[in-house]
Design a protein around this motif. Structure first.
Motif, short mmCIF file in Angstrom:
data_model
loop_
_atom_site.label_atom_id
_atom_site.label_comp_id
_atom_site.label_asym_id
_atom_site.label_seq_id
_atom_site.Cartn_x
_atom_site.Cartn_y
_atom_site.Cartn_z
N ALA A 283 0.84 -1.21 0.00
CA ALA A 283 0.00 0.00 0.00
C ALA A 283 0.87 1.26 0.00
CB ALA A 283 -0.90 0.00 1.22
N SER A 284 0.42 2.28 -0.69
CA SER A 284 1.21 3.50 -0.76
C SER A 284 0.33 4.73 -0.95
CB SER A 284 2.24 3.42 -1.89
OG SER A 284 1.61 3.21 -3.13
N VAL A 285 0.85 5.85 -0.50
CA VAL A 285 0.23 7.15 -0.68
C VAL A 285 1.29 8.07 -1.26
CG1 VAL A 285 -0.73 9.17 0.51
CG2 VAL A 285 -1.40 6.86 1.23
N LEU A 286 0.93 8.83 -2.28
CA LEU A 286 1.86 9.80 -2.87
C LEU A 286 1.31 11.20 -2.65
CD1 LEU A 286 3.74 9.57 -6.23
CD2 LEU A 286 2.80 11.73 -5.44
N VAL A 287 2.12 12.06 -2.03
CA VAL A 287 1.75 13.45 -1.80
C VAL A 287 2.51 14.32 -2.79
CG1 VAL A 287 1.61 15.32 -0.11
CG2 VAL A 287 1.48 12.92 0.66
N GLY A 288 1.77 15.08 -3.59
CA GLY A 288 2.39 15.94 -4.59
C GLY A 288 1.98 17.38 -4.43
N SER A 289 2.76 18.27 -5.06
CA SER A 289 2.56 19.71 -4.93
C SER A 289 2.34 20.35 -6.29
CB SER A 289 3.79 20.32 -4.25
OG SER A 289 3.79 21.73 -4.35
N HIS A 290 1.57 21.44 -6.31
CA HIS A 290 1.28 22.14 -7.56
C HIS A 290 2.49 22.89 -8.11
CE1 HIS A 290 -3.34 22.10 -7.53
NE2 HIS A 290 -2.95 21.28 -6.57
N ASN A 291 3.41 23.30 -7.25
CA ASN A 291 4.53 24.12 -7.71
C ASN A 291 5.88 23.53 -7.30
OD1 ASN A 291 4.05 24.62 -4.99
ND2 ASN A 291 4.63 26.79 -5.09
N ASP A 292 5.97 22.22 -7.36
CA ASP A 292 7.23 21.53 -7.06
C ASP A 292 8.22 21.83 -8.18
OD1 ASP A 292 9.32 19.73 -6.60
OD2 ASP A 292 7.98 18.17 -5.87
N ALA B 83 -1.23 18.32 -2.08
CA ALA B 83 -0.74 19.19 -1.01
C ALA B 83 -0.89 20.66 -1.34
CB ALA B 83 0.72 18.88 -0.71
N GLY B 84 -1.48 20.97 -2.50
CA GLY B 84 -1.62 22.37 -2.89
C GLY B 84 -0.28 22.93 -3.35
N ALA B 85 -0.09 24.24 -3.17
CA ALA B 85 1.15 24.90 -3.57
C ALA B 85 2.14 24.82 -2.41
CB ALA B 85 0.88 26.34 -3.96
N ALA B 86 2.84 23.70 -2.32
CA ALA B 86 3.74 23.45 -1.19
C ALA B 86 5.19 23.29 -1.61
CB ALA B 86 3.29 22.20 -0.43
N TYR C 218 10.85 20.35 -8.93
CA TYR C 218 11.52 19.15 -9.42
C TYR C 218 10.58 18.11 -10.02
CZ TYR C 218 15.20 21.26 -6.65
OH TYR C 218 16.10 22.15 -6.13
N CYS C 219 9.30 18.41 -10.03
CA CYS C 219 8.34 17.46 -10.61
C CYS C 219 7.01 18.19 -10.84
CB CYS C 219 8.13 16.28 -9.66
SG CYS C 219 7.10 14.95 -10.34
N SER C 220 6.53 18.18 -12.06
CA SER C 220 5.27 18.84 -12.36
C SER C 220 4.11 18.11 -11.70
CB SER C 220 5.04 18.91 -13.87
OG SER C 220 4.75 17.61 -14.38
N LEU C 221 3.01 18.82 -11.52
CA LEU C 221 1.83 18.21 -10.92
C LEU C 221 1.33 17.05 -11.77
CD1 LEU C 221 -0.37 18.34 -8.70
CD2 LEU C 221 -1.63 19.90 -10.19
N ALA C 222 1.30 17.24 -13.08
CA ALA C 222 0.83 16.19 -13.98
C ALA C 222 1.71 14.95 -13.90
CB ALA C 222 0.78 16.70 -15.42
N ARG C 223 3.01 15.17 -13.81
CA ARG C 223 3.95 14.04 -13.71
C ARG C 223 3.77 13.31 -12.38
NH1 ARG C 223 6.80 10.00 -16.12
NH2 ARG C 223 9.00 10.00 -15.54
N ALA C 224 3.60 14.06 -11.30
CA ALA C 224 3.41 13.43 -9.99
C ALA C 224 2.14 12.58 -9.99
CB ALA C 224 3.35 14.49 -8.90
N ARG C 225 1.08 13.10 -10.59
CA ARG C 225 -0.17 12.34 -10.68
C ARG C 225 0.03 11.07 -11.50
NH1 ARG C 225 -5.11 14.54 -9.44
NH2 ARG C 225 -5.17 16.74 -8.82
N HIS C 226 0.78 11.19 -12.59
CA HIS C 226 1.07 10.02 -13.44
C HIS C 226 1.84 8.96 -12.66
CE1 HIS C 226 2.32 7.60 -16.86
NE2 HIS C 226 3.58 7.77 -16.48
N LEU C 227 2.83 9.40 -11.88
CA LEU C 227 3.62 8.45 -11.09
C LEU C 227 2.74 7.75 -10.05
CD1 LEU C 227 6.92 10.48 -10.58
CD2 LEU C 227 6.53 8.56 -12.14
N ALA C 228 1.87 8.50 -9.41
CA ALA C 228 0.97 7.90 -8.43
C ALA C 228 0.12 6.81 -9.08
CB ALA C 228 0.07 8.97 -7.82
N GLN C 229 -0.38 7.09 -10.26
CA GLN C 229 -1.21 6.11 -10.97
C GLN C 229 -0.39 4.88 -11.34
OE1 GLN C 229 -2.80 7.41 -14.77
NE2 GLN C 229 -4.55 6.07 -14.56
N ALA C 230 0.81 5.09 -11.87
CA ALA C 230 1.66 3.98 -12.28
C ALA C 230 2.05 3.10 -11.09
CB ALA C 230 2.92 4.50 -12.98
N TRP C 231 2.29 3.72 -9.96
CA TRP C 231 2.73 2.98 -8.78
C TRP C 231 1.57 2.40 -7.98
CZ3 TRP C 231 6.39 7.54 -7.11
CH2 TRP C 231 7.48 7.60 -7.99
#
Length: 197
Positions: A132-141, A163-166, A143-156
Motif C-alpha cells: 500500500a502507498s500514498v503519494l503526496v504531490g505539490s502544484h509548484n514543485d 498538497a496544494g502549492a507546497a 523538481y516534478c510537475s503536478l501532472a507528472r506526480a499524478r502520473h507516477l501515483a497512478q503507475a505505482w
C-alpha cells in the motif's frame, strides 16, 4: 532532559524507516523533525552528494532484509525514486517485510534539468508497488510537475494526495513538523499493519 515523543503506531511492533532524498534532509526538514519527535529511523547512505542508485538500493535492501520487524517506508524526493526502483527488483522475502510507503514529492529524474544532476537514476521504475502507498504531490514543485506526480501515483498504484502549492514539500516549504503529513502516515499504518505495527 529531552524525551522522544513516540506515537502509538511507532511502538516496537513496527519500524518506520525515513528515506531522505539527494543531499539528505536538513535539521528543519519534516523528516528530521519526525525522527527527533517520534523516534523514527533514518536510512543513512554513505554518499549523499553524489548518490549512486546501485549503492542506495543495496543499502535499503540490506536494511529491510536484516529488520526483525515489519517496515513502513517514508520517502522524500529521490527517496521515492529509490523506493520504487528497489521494489521493482527486490526478492519476495524483502518485499514481504514492507507494509506500506508514504511517498512525498518525488523528484522527476527523467526531466532534463534533474537528470543532469542525477544521471544515474533514470529511468524511473513504473511498476505497481506490491504494498500500500500514498503519494503526496505539490502544484509548484520545482523538481516534478503536478501532472507528472499524478502520473507516477497512478503507475505505482499509490493513493494521490494533493498538497496544494507546497513547493518541494521540504524545509523551504516552511511546514515545520508537517502534522498533516504525519496524520497521513498514521492513517496508512492503521490501514495496513493490522495490529502488527
Amino acid at each position: 532532559m529531552n524525551t522522544v515523543e513516540t506515537s502509538d503506531a511507532a511502538q516496537p511492533g513496527c519500524r518506520v524507516l525515513l528515506l531522505p532524498g539527494w543531499q539528505n534532509s536538513d535539521a528543519e526538514h519534516w523528516q528530521s523533525r519526525w525522527e527527533a519527535r517520534h523516534g523514527y529511523e533514518r536510512l543513512q547512505q554513505h554518499e549523499w552528494l553524489h548518490p549512486l542508485r546501485g549503492d542506495w538500493t543495496a543499502r535499503l535492501q540490506d536494511t529491510v532484509l536484516d529488520s526483525p520487524r515489519p517496515i513502513v517506508l517514508v520517502a522524500h524526493s529521490l527517496g521515492c525514486i529509490l523506493t520504487v526502483w528497489w521494489a521493482a527488483h527486490a526478492p519476495q522475502a524483502a518485499l514481504a517485510k514492507v507494509r506500506a510507503a508514504l511517498l512525498v514529492a518525488p523528484g522527476d529524474v527523467e526531466r532534463p534539468d534533474v537528470h543532469a544532476q542525477l544521471s544515474g537514476w533514470a529511468p524511473i521504475a513504473l511498476q505497481r508497488l506490491p504494498f500500500a502507498s500514498v503519494l503526496v504531490g505539490s502544484h509548484n514543485d520545482p523538481y516534478c510537475s503536478l501532472a507528472r506526480a499524478r502520473h507516477l501515483a497512478q503507475a505505482w498504484g499509490a493513493r494521490w494526495v494533493d498538497a496544494g502549492a507546497a513547493g518541494h514539500i521540504n524545509s523551504a516549504s516552511g511546514l515545520g513538523d508537517w502534522d498533516a503529513g504525519h496524520a497521513l502516515l498514521l492513517d496508512l499504518m492503521k490501514e495496513t499493519c493490522h495490529g502488527n505495527c
